[in-house]
Design an enzyme around this catalytic site. Structure first.
Site, PDB file in Angstrom:
ATOM      1  N   SER A  50       0.850  -1.198   0.000  1.00  0.00           N
ATOM      2  CA  SER A  50       0.000   0.000   0.000  1.00  0.00           C
ATOM      3  C   SER A  50       0.885   1.247   0.000  1.00  0.00           C
ATOM      4  O   SER A  50       2.061   1.171   0.382  1.00  0.00           O
ATOM      5  CB  SER A  50      -0.884   0.012   1.248  1.00  0.00           C
ATOM      6  OG  SER A  50      -0.077   0.260   2.391  1.00  0.00           O
ATOM      7  N   ASP A  82      -1.353  -1.662  -3.817  1.00  0.00           N
ATOM      8  CA  ASP A  82      -2.683  -1.826  -3.219  1.00  0.00           C
ATOM      9  C   ASP A  82      -3.261  -0.443  -2.885  1.00  0.00           C
ATOM     10  O   ASP A  82      -2.598   0.361  -2.225  1.00  0.00           O
ATOM     11  CB  ASP A  82      -2.516  -2.660  -1.934  1.00  0.00           C
ATOM     12  CG  ASP A  82      -3.826  -3.125  -1.341  1.00  0.00           C
ATOM     13  OD1 ASP A  82      -4.792  -3.342  -2.097  1.00  0.00           O
ATOM     14  OD2 ASP A  82      -3.879  -3.301  -0.101  1.00  0.00           O
ATOM     15  N   HIS A  83      -4.455  -0.163  -3.353  1.00  0.00           N
ATOM     16  CA  HIS A  83      -5.156   1.097  -3.034  1.00  0.00           C
ATOM     17  C   HIS A  83      -4.332   2.353  -3.336  1.00  0.00           C
ATOM     18  O   HIS A  83      -4.188   3.228  -2.464  1.00  0.00           O
ATOM     19  CB  HIS A  83      -5.605   1.134  -1.562  1.00  0.00           C
ATOM     20  CG  HIS A  83      -6.642   0.112  -1.223  1.00  0.00           C
ATOM     21  ND1 HIS A  83      -7.965   0.242  -1.601  1.00  0.00           N
ATOM     22  CD2 HIS A  83      -6.564  -1.072  -0.571  1.00  0.00           C
ATOM     23  CE1 HIS A  83      -8.645  -0.820  -1.176  1.00  0.00           C
ATOM     24  NE2 HIS A  83      -7.822  -1.636  -0.567  1.00  0.00           N
ATOM     25  N   HIS A 180     -12.741  -3.645   5.233  1.00  0.00           N
ATOM     26  CA  HIS A 180     -11.381  -3.807   5.765  1.00  0.00           C
ATOM     27  C   HIS A 180     -11.421  -3.932   7.290  1.00  0.00           C
ATOM     28  O   HIS A 180     -12.310  -3.385   7.929  1.00  0.00           O
ATOM     29  CB  HIS A 180     -10.523  -2.599   5.382  1.00  0.00           C
ATOM     30  CG  HIS A 180     -10.215  -2.524   3.923  1.00  0.00           C
ATOM     31  ND1 HIS A 180     -10.524  -1.436   3.152  1.00  0.00           N
ATOM     32  CD2 HIS A 180      -9.622  -3.405   3.096  1.00  0.00           C
ATOM     33  CE1 HIS A 180     -10.115  -1.663   1.900  1.00  0.00           C
ATOM     34  NE2 HIS A 180      -9.571  -2.853   1.841  1.00  0.00           N
ATOM     35  N   ASN A 232      -7.821 -10.564  -0.881  1.00  0.00           N
ATOM     36  CA  ASN A 232      -6.870  -9.729  -0.127  1.00  0.00           C
ATOM     37  C   ASN A 232      -6.915  -9.990   1.376  1.00  0.00           C
ATOM     38  O   ASN A 232      -7.982  -9.926   1.993  1.00  0.00           O
ATOM     39  CB  ASN A 232      -7.217  -8.242  -0.352  1.00  0.00           C
ATOM     40  CG  ASN A 232      -6.914  -7.765  -1.739  1.00  0.00           C
ATOM     41  OD1 ASN A 232      -6.771  -8.566  -2.663  1.00  0.00           O
ATOM     42  ND2 ASN A 232      -6.827  -6.457  -1.911  1.00  0.00           N
ATOM     43  N   THR A 235      -5.359  -7.915   7.695  1.00  0.00           N
ATOM     44  CA  THR A 235      -5.622  -7.881   9.140  1.00  0.00           C
ATOM     45  C   THR A 235      -5.223  -9.178   9.857  1.00  0.00           C
ATOM     46  O   THR A 235      -4.627  -9.138  10.938  1.00  0.00           O
ATOM     47  CB  THR A 235      -7.119  -7.575   9.374  1.00  0.00           C
ATOM     48  OG1 THR A 235      -7.377  -6.273   8.829  1.00  0.00           O
ATOM     49  CG2 THR A 235      -7.490  -7.579  10.836  1.00  0.00           C
TER      50      THR A 235
HETATM   51  P1  13P Z   1      -8.174  -7.049   5.484  1.00  0.00           P
HETATM   52  O1  13P Z   1      -7.184  -6.252   6.260  1.00  0.00           O
HETATM   53  O2  13P Z   1      -9.556  -6.869   6.001  1.00  0.00           O
HETATM   54  O3  13P Z   1      -7.750  -8.455   5.341  1.00  0.00           O
HETATM   55  O4  13P Z   1      -8.213  -6.428   3.990  1.00  0.00           O
HETATM   56  C1  13P Z   1      -7.070  -6.450   3.223  1.00  0.00           C
HETATM   57  C2  13P Z   1      -7.249  -5.668   1.975  1.00  0.00           C
HETATM   58  O5  13P Z   1      -8.315  -5.547   1.421  1.00  0.00           O
HETATM   59  C3  13P Z   1      -6.048  -5.068   1.387  1.00  0.00           C
HETATM   60  O6  13P Z   1      -6.343  -4.321   0.244  1.00  0.00           O
HETATM   61  O1  G3H Z   2      -6.674  -2.296   2.567  1.00  0.00           O
HETATM   62  C1  G3H Z   2      -5.686  -1.770   3.012  1.00  0.00           C
HETATM   63  C2  G3H Z   2      -4.572  -2.585   3.519  1.00  0.00           C
HETATM   64  O2  G3H Z   2      -4.955  -3.292   4.670  1.00  0.00           O
HETATM   65  C3  G3H Z   2      -3.358  -1.740   3.737  1.00  0.00           C
HETATM   66  O3  G3H Z   2      -3.522  -0.913   4.857  1.00  0.00           O
HETATM   67  O4  G3H Z   2      -2.893   1.397   4.200  1.00  0.00           O
HETATM   68  O5  G3H Z   2      -2.609   0.587   6.559  1.00  0.00           O
HETATM   69  O6  G3H Z   2      -1.107  -0.252   4.742  1.00  0.00           O
HETATM   70  P1  G3H Z   2      -2.462   0.283   5.102  1.00  0.00           P
HETATM   71 ZN    ZN Z   3      -8.287  -3.456   0.285  1.00  0.00          ZN
END
Ligand code: 13P
Ligand code: G3H
Ligand code: ZN
Length: 298
Positions: A50, A82-83, A180, A232, A235
């Site tokens: 991320s 990611d994101h 999430h 994904n 957590t």
């Molecule tokens: P979780 O932290 O809920 O497993 O989600 C992960 C996620 O979507 C990362 O993009």
């Molecule tokens: O969906 C997001 C991921 O869990 C990454 O989280 O932005 O805290 O690294 P983060």
């Molecule tokens: Zn996500």
């Protein structure tokens, strides 16, 4: 290229009827745990990074660790942003050698999400990598929202078709009641909606499920049966890291060697990633990817 794209990995998973885990990393220990489990299970994986992970550890550091682990283990891996929410996240990831990016425009009104995601796709495809977009909004587990607001935040199957045609994305992150972080109570996933999305766009785009930590195994299997090929997880890995460290410190309050403190954290994370790989059905699929890609290159 050392890394596979998400499209390469996920297309083969879709054809083979399984899903691939996208595991978030922030540091050496998490990266090691993900690759150890992948090697143990001979599974392809997606390493998710991320923007805030990149800010913490350095994007180049995280990619360098992935490169070494990919060479050492030989497992098929995609290194995925990611994101990404800003243009500079995308550019930086491409420059650092990522093989896939997500542009998350879900906070924007629909037309703006279309416009920005289409720009991200142009950028990603020019670099020869795959691009994931998000339609609908993942509500936070802490958000107090009404049933109608919850419905409105979910991915609309007809709009998904329009979104894919106008943006050219390779993969679509769906919102079907997933969130999430930890869920309060049992997650209520809208499989009827996911089925409708698959029917409408399942042959045009690869489907992604975010927020999969805490979703019961049977629901994960159902999601995969509706065409989800990237799942994904963050957590649950974080929780395992904390559990390993906390337990070790409680039992060994005088140890100060970080390598000793972090070893049980790695072990706890390996167990989680290993279990998810088995659940998603990607165990033993590494060789198929390598052979298929080698065949294509000849
Ligand atoms: P979780 O932290 O809920 O497993 O989600 C992960 C996620 O979507 C990362 O993009
Ligand atoms: O969906 C997001 C991921 O869990 C990454 O989280 O932005 O805290 O690294 P983060
Ligand atoms: Zn996500």
């Amino acid at each position: 290229m050392l890394f596979k794209t998400n499209t390469e990995l996920m297309t083969q998973a879709r054809d083979g009827g399984y899903a691939i885990g996208a595991f978030n990393t922030n540091n050496l220990e998490i990266t090691k745990a993900i690759f150890t489990a992948a090697k143990q299970e001979e599974s392809p994986i997606i390493l998710a990074i991320s923007p805030s992970a990149a800010k913490y550890a350095g994007m180049e550091n995280l990619v360098a660790m992935a490169r070494v682990a990919a060479e050492e283990t030989g497992v098929p891996v995609s290194v995925h942003l990611d994101h990404g929410t800003e243009w500079e996240h995308l550019v930086h990831a491409i420059q650092a050698g990522f093989s896939s990016i997500m542009y998350d425009g879900s906070k924007h009104p629909y037309e703006e999400n279309v416009r920005l995601t289409a720009e991200a796709v142009k950028l990603g495809h020019a670099a020869g990598i795959s691009v994931e977009g998000e339609l609908g909004r993942l509500v936070g587990t802490e958000d107090q929202i009404s049933v109608s607001e919850r419905e409105a935040s979910m991915t609309d199957p007809d709009q998904a078709m329009d979104f894919i045609e106008r943006t050219g994305i390779d993969a679509l992150a769906v919102s079907i009641g997933n969130a999430h972080g930890w869920y309060k109570g049992k997650p209520q996933l809208d499989f009827k909606r996911l089925g409708a999305i698959q029917k409408k766009v399942g042959d045009k785009v690869l489907l992604v499920l975010h927020g999969a930590s805490g979703i019961p195994d049977e629901d994960i299997r159902t999601a995969a049966s509706f065409g989800i090929t990237k799942i994904n997880i963050d957590t649950e890995t974080r929780d395992a890291f904390k559990r390993g460290v906390a337990q070790f410190i409680q039992e060994n309050p005088d140890v100060i060697d970080p390598r000793k403190i972090l070893k049980p954290a790695i072990e706890e994370m390996v167990k989680i990633v290993d279990g998810k790989i088995k659940l998603f059905g990607s165990a033993g699929k590494a060789a198929g990817h390598i052979a298929e890609l080698a065949g294509r290159a000849v």
